[in-house]
Scaffold this active site. Sequence first.
Site, PDB file in Angstrom:
ATOM      1  N   ARG A  15      25.989  54.002  40.518  1.00 39.44           N
ATOM      2  CA  ARG A  15      26.217  54.735  39.272  1.00 39.44           C
ATOM      3  C   ARG A  15      25.067  55.695  38.975  1.00 39.44           C
ATOM      4  NH1 ARG A  15      27.245  49.589  35.515  1.00 39.44           N
ATOM      5  NH2 ARG A  15      25.724  48.752  37.001  1.00 39.44           N
ATOM      6  N   HIS A  95      18.330  43.875  30.276  1.00 39.61           N
ATOM      7  CA  HIS A  95      18.578  42.434  30.460  1.00 39.61           C
ATOM      8  C   HIS A  95      17.265  41.670  30.667  1.00 39.61           C
ATOM      9  CE1 HIS A  95      22.859  43.216  30.678  1.00 39.61           C
ATOM     10  NE2 HIS A  95      22.649  44.127  31.601  1.00 39.61           N
TER      11      HIS A  95
END
Length: 304
Positions: A15, A95
């Site tokens: 991505r 995260h």
Amino acid sequence: MRIGVAKEIKPQEYRVALTPAGARELVQRGHEVLVETGAGAGSAFSDAAYERAGASIAPVDEIWGGSQILLKVKEPIAVEYPRLREGLTLFTYLHIAADEPLTRALVDSGITAIAYETVETDRGALPLLAPMSEIAGRLAPQAGAHHLEKPKGGRGLLLGGVAGVAPGRVVVIGGGIVGYNAAVIALGLGAQVTILERSIDRMRHLEEILSGRVSLLMSSTLQIEQSLMEADLVIGAVLIPGALAPKLVTREMLGAMKESSVLVDVAIDQGGCAETSRATTHSEPTYVVDGVIHYCVANMPGAV
């Protein structure tokens, strides 16, 4: 504002944080956009497409060293830690609840880091996390069905069944965006689907939008334990924004699951919802604990 777009170097991450269309919008608003050479290649965006949109193509050192805001998709990996610096604002999925080395590197560098997954609307929605949750949720039953096949070490089970053979049983732990999308695909494959959820209001909503095609059960330790015993595929779809995922599936529960059943832990980015979960990659996506196949790929949406 000088905005840089870094090329992702995490394994099997294709991505890019900004499309040419997005670059055009920023340029039209007076910003300077720098895109690292080849950053869009994995998403089929050429350097020329970014240049036509008004962006400049630059090498990695200029992207990290000369930008005021840096856009990424995934968290910096260890080789990128030395590039973190004071005065730079990093915008990406982080995260950090499950990654102490990254957390320390961010703090020590003095960088300003904004995590996509913690950006909330006034109503508590997660607009930047939601699209990736939808994708991960829809990928989970596909991955589970694939690894239930005998050549992959699974039970040799077709989730949808065939005439004369019962369909597989899918248990989804968590009825949020991931859980809903996982249920949609599992239903489409013809499986029997059960969703375990704690919110009665959410269960009523799911019952309505899924037209009563799934079993909805109040989640509890006992109910998880009982549901896992009957499951062919378990999908962990638990999220506490910005925090470690709770360990709802214990090692003891695994022992009662069917031999060669599959656990897809979508919550792995936040540490996973099973005690036996550890992050894997697209190239080596699974491992086996107590006869249960674990699929714990940390960047599932990167596959598409």
